[in-house]
Motif scaffolding. Structure first.
Motif, PDB file in Angstrom:
ATOM      1  N   ARG A   1      -3.089 -16.572  -5.592  1.00  0.00           N
ATOM      2  CA  ARG A   1      -2.139 -17.022  -6.616  1.00  0.00           C
ATOM      3  C   ARG A   1      -2.245 -16.156  -7.863  1.00  0.00           C
ATOM      4  O   ARG A   1      -1.240 -15.799  -8.477  1.00  0.00           O
ATOM      5  N   ALA A   2      -3.483 -15.818  -8.249  1.00  0.00           N
ATOM      6  CA  ALA A   2      -3.704 -15.025  -9.463  1.00  0.00           C
ATOM      7  C   ALA A   2      -3.267 -13.582  -9.284  1.00  0.00           C
ATOM      8  O   ALA A   2      -2.721 -12.973 -10.211  1.00  0.00           O
ATOM      9  N   LEU A   3      -3.497 -13.023  -8.089  1.00  0.00           N
ATOM     10  CA  LEU A   3      -3.141 -11.638  -7.808  1.00  0.00           C
ATOM     11  C   LEU A   3      -2.445 -11.591  -6.444  1.00  0.00           C
ATOM     12  O   LEU A   3      -3.082 -11.351  -5.416  1.00  0.00           O
ATOM     13  N   PRO A   4      -1.139 -11.826  -6.413  1.00  0.00           N
ATOM     14  CA  PRO A   4      -0.414 -11.901  -5.145  1.00  0.00           C
ATOM     15  C   PRO A   4      -0.547 -10.619  -4.326  1.00  0.00           C
ATOM     16  O   PRO A   4      -0.583  -9.512  -4.874  1.00  0.00           O
ATOM     17  N   VAL A   5      -0.607 -10.800  -3.017  1.00  0.00           N
ATOM     18  CA  VAL A   5      -0.655  -9.647  -2.113  1.00  0.00           C
ATOM     19  C   VAL A   5       0.679  -8.901  -2.161  1.00  0.00           C
ATOM     20  O   VAL A   5       0.722  -7.682  -2.271  1.00  0.00           O
TER      21      VAL A   5
ATOM     22  N   GLY B   1       0.808  -1.212   0.000  1.00  0.00           N
ATOM     23  CA  GLY B   1       0.000   0.000   0.000  1.00  0.00           C
ATOM     24  C   GLY B   1       0.837   1.256   0.000  1.00  0.00           C
ATOM     25  O   GLY B   1       1.929   1.307  -0.552  1.00  0.00           O
ATOM     26  N   ILE B   2       0.344   2.272   0.669  1.00  0.00           N
ATOM     27  CA  ILE B   2       0.934   3.597   0.575  1.00  0.00           C
ATOM     28  C   ILE B   2       1.562   4.065   1.880  1.00  0.00           C
ATOM     29  O   ILE B   2       2.296   5.054   1.906  1.00  0.00           O
TER      30      ILE B   2
ATOM     31  N   PHE C   1       4.937 -14.137   3.658  1.00  0.00           N
ATOM     32  CA  PHE C   1       5.389 -12.880   3.054  1.00  0.00           C
ATOM     33  C   PHE C   1       6.569 -12.367   3.863  1.00  0.00           C
ATOM     34  O   PHE C   1       6.656 -12.622   5.064  1.00  0.00           O
ATOM     35  N   VAL C   2       7.443 -11.640   3.216  1.00  0.00           N
ATOM     36  CA  VAL C   2       8.422 -10.824   3.930  1.00  0.00           C
ATOM     37  C   VAL C   2       7.935  -9.396   3.763  1.00  0.00           C
ATOM     38  O   VAL C   2       7.936  -8.851   2.660  1.00  0.00           O
ATOM     39  N   ILE C   3       7.482  -8.803   4.876  1.00  0.00           N
ATOM     40  CA  ILE C   3       6.771  -7.532   4.787  1.00  0.00           C
ATOM     41  C   ILE C   3       6.902  -6.785   6.104  1.00  0.00           C
ATOM     42  O   ILE C   3       7.079  -7.398   7.171  1.00  0.00           O
ATOM     43  N   ALA C   4       6.842  -5.463   6.028  1.00  0.00           N
ATOM     44  CA  ALA C   4       6.722  -4.628   7.217  1.00  0.00           C
ATOM     45  C   ALA C   4       5.248  -4.265   7.329  1.00  0.00           C
ATOM     46  O   ALA C   4       4.775  -3.376   6.619  1.00  0.00           O
ATOM     47  N   PRO C   5       4.477  -4.965   8.160  1.00  0.00           N
ATOM     48  CA  PRO C   5       3.019  -4.788   8.178  1.00  0.00           C
ATOM     49  C   PRO C   5       2.608  -3.352   8.470  1.00  0.00           C
ATOM     50  O   PRO C   5       3.123  -2.711   9.390  1.00  0.00           O
ATOM     51  N   THR C   6       1.690  -2.843   7.675  1.00  0.00           N
ATOM     52  CA  THR C   6       1.184  -1.479   7.813  1.00  0.00           C
ATOM     53  C   THR C   6      -0.331  -1.503   7.973  1.00  0.00           C
ATOM     54  O   THR C   6      -0.973  -2.563   7.894  1.00  0.00           O
ATOM     55  N   TYR C   7      -0.897  -0.331   8.162  1.00  0.00           N
ATOM     56  CA  TYR C   7      -2.353  -0.178   8.222  1.00  0.00           C
ATOM     57  C   TYR C   7      -2.990  -0.746   6.949  1.00  0.00           C
ATOM     58  O   TYR C   7      -3.992  -1.463   7.019  1.00  0.00           O
ATOM     59  N   ASP C   8      -2.410  -0.422   5.786  1.00  0.00           N
ATOM     60  CA  ASP C   8      -2.968  -0.908   4.525  1.00  0.00           C
ATOM     61  C   ASP C   8      -2.959  -2.429   4.456  1.00  0.00           C
ATOM     62  O   ASP C   8      -3.893  -3.045   3.936  1.00  0.00           O
ATOM     63  N   PHE C   9      -1.890  -3.043   4.964  1.00  0.00           N
ATOM     64  CA  PHE C   9      -1.791  -4.506   4.927  1.00  0.00           C
ATOM     65  C   PHE C   9      -2.857  -5.138   5.816  1.00  0.00           C
ATOM     66  O   PHE C   9      -3.515  -6.110   5.429  1.00  0.00           O
ATOM     67  N   LYS C  10      -3.064  -4.556   6.995  1.00  0.00           N
ATOM     68  CA  LYS C  10      -4.096  -5.096   7.895  1.00  0.00           C
ATOM     69  C   LYS C  10      -5.491  -4.903   7.291  1.00  0.00           C
ATOM     70  O   LYS C  10      -6.358  -5.776   7.414  1.00  0.00           O
ATOM     71  N   GLN C  11      -5.703  -3.774   6.619  1.00  0.00           N
ATOM     72  CA  GLN C  11      -6.980  -3.550   5.945  1.00  0.00           C
ATOM     73  C   GLN C  11      -7.203  -4.572   4.827  1.00  0.00           C
ATOM     74  O   GLN C  11      -8.318  -5.037   4.596  1.00  0.00           O
ATOM     75  N   GLU C  12      -6.135  -4.931   4.135  1.00  0.00           N
ATOM     76  CA  GLU C  12      -6.241  -5.933   3.070  1.00  0.00           C
ATOM     77  C   GLU C  12      -6.615  -7.291   3.646  1.00  0.00           C
ATOM     78  O   GLU C  12      -7.435  -8.013   3.070  1.00  0.00           O
TER      79      GLU C  12
END
Length: 300
Positions: free
Chosen positions: A233-237, A209-210, A256-267
């Protein structure tokens, strides 16, 4: 129709056929009056456009000289990338399809991207010349409208909104500004120095996200229903780091290797009861608290 739409039509037609002779291409060209205006494509024009396609989309249209003289895209694998060139190609390809089918407009439903029309072009112009931009920005949290002078670094599209990532001219690090919250914008005569070591793709590499996260990237593990797994699989996060480590007929496990953000939790919340966070524990706890708060609201 503009030249770039014509270039897009040539690329898409050759890609769809795999290999095609100039005569076959010209025949399809003439049949599509919306593109050709009923004017044949000369070989000289075609070869000029081949070079334009390289410059615009980075795609090479080569000729098979084995006897049939068929044309094909030699680096077709590059069409699977996530570059600006591929985004433009896909966008203009959709545009061509809509132009060719204007008689079906009542049966084609689109989504508006309201923030891009007014301010996107002047921001890109300012980026190209490294000019500062003065914006009047609406802060939703404080509900105020404050003028800022910023150095525009790059722009990003996310969920129908355009954003400019810009450093306050007298500040230390870039901020994110939504274009639909800009009340007024003016390109100034003041210049800024774009940092040589700044890489936009690195700025959001481990963020969905942003929003930027203060946390370091870490391994996140989720369990998805078999139905949701198909969509993931069709549209990876997170295309770069998403990995499916376990699959059966009832569910799949993704990491995932990610720094979880507000946008990620919303997803994750958007996926409802088809997804479950397994790790890390702190993120599972936060998701549980969010769901609990939602339950309280709906239980009133």
């Amino acid at each position: 129709m503009s030249n770039i739409n014509k270039l897009t039509w040539i690329v898409e037609t050759i890609r769809r056929h795999g290999r095609i002779s100039f005569e076959e291409l010209n025949d399809l060209w003439m049949r599509n009056v919306e593109v050709s205006d009923g004017i044949p494509m000369s070989k000289r024009t075609f070869h000029k456009w081949r070079q334009n396609i390289i410059d615009t989309f980075g795609l090479y249209i080569d000729c098979d000289n084995s006897g049939n003289y068929n044309y094909y895209i030699s680096n077709v694998e590059d069409m699977k990338g996530n570059s600006m060139e591929m985004w433009l190609l896909n966008t203009f390809n959709v545009c061509n399809s809509l132009i060719e089918n204007r008689g079906m407009k009542e049966r084609i439903m689109l989504e508006d991207v309201p923030s891009g029309a007014l301010y996107l072009n002047p921001i890109i112009v300012a980026m190209r010349s490294n000019k500062c931009v003065e914006i009047v920005y609406h802060n939703y949290v404080r509900n105020d409208h404050i003028a800022h002078i910023v150095d525009p670094y790059f722009v990003k599209l996310f969920k129908r909104r355009w954003y400019v990532i810009a450093k306050p001219h007298d500040g230390d690090y870039p901020h994110v500004y939504s274009l639909d919250r800009i009340d007024d914008l003016k390109v100034t005569e003041e210049s800024f120095t774009y940092p040589q070591d700044f890489m936009p793709e690195e700025f959001f590499r481990y963020n969905f996200g942003i929003y930027k996260s203060d946390r370091k990237p870490e391994r996140v593990v989720v369990k998805a229903s078999a139905w949701q797994a198909c969509y993931m699989r069709a549209l990876p996060v997170m295309k770069e780091t998403q990995c499916e480590i376990e699959t059966n007929e009832d569910y799949s496990i993704f990491t995932f290797v990610i720094a979880p953000t507000y946008d990620f939790k919303q997803e994750l919340l958007r996926m409802g009861d088809t997804i479950e966070v397994l790790e890390p524990k702190w993120l599972r706890k936060e998701m549980k608290e969010l769901i609990g708060n939602m339950k309280k609201i709906y239980g009133r």
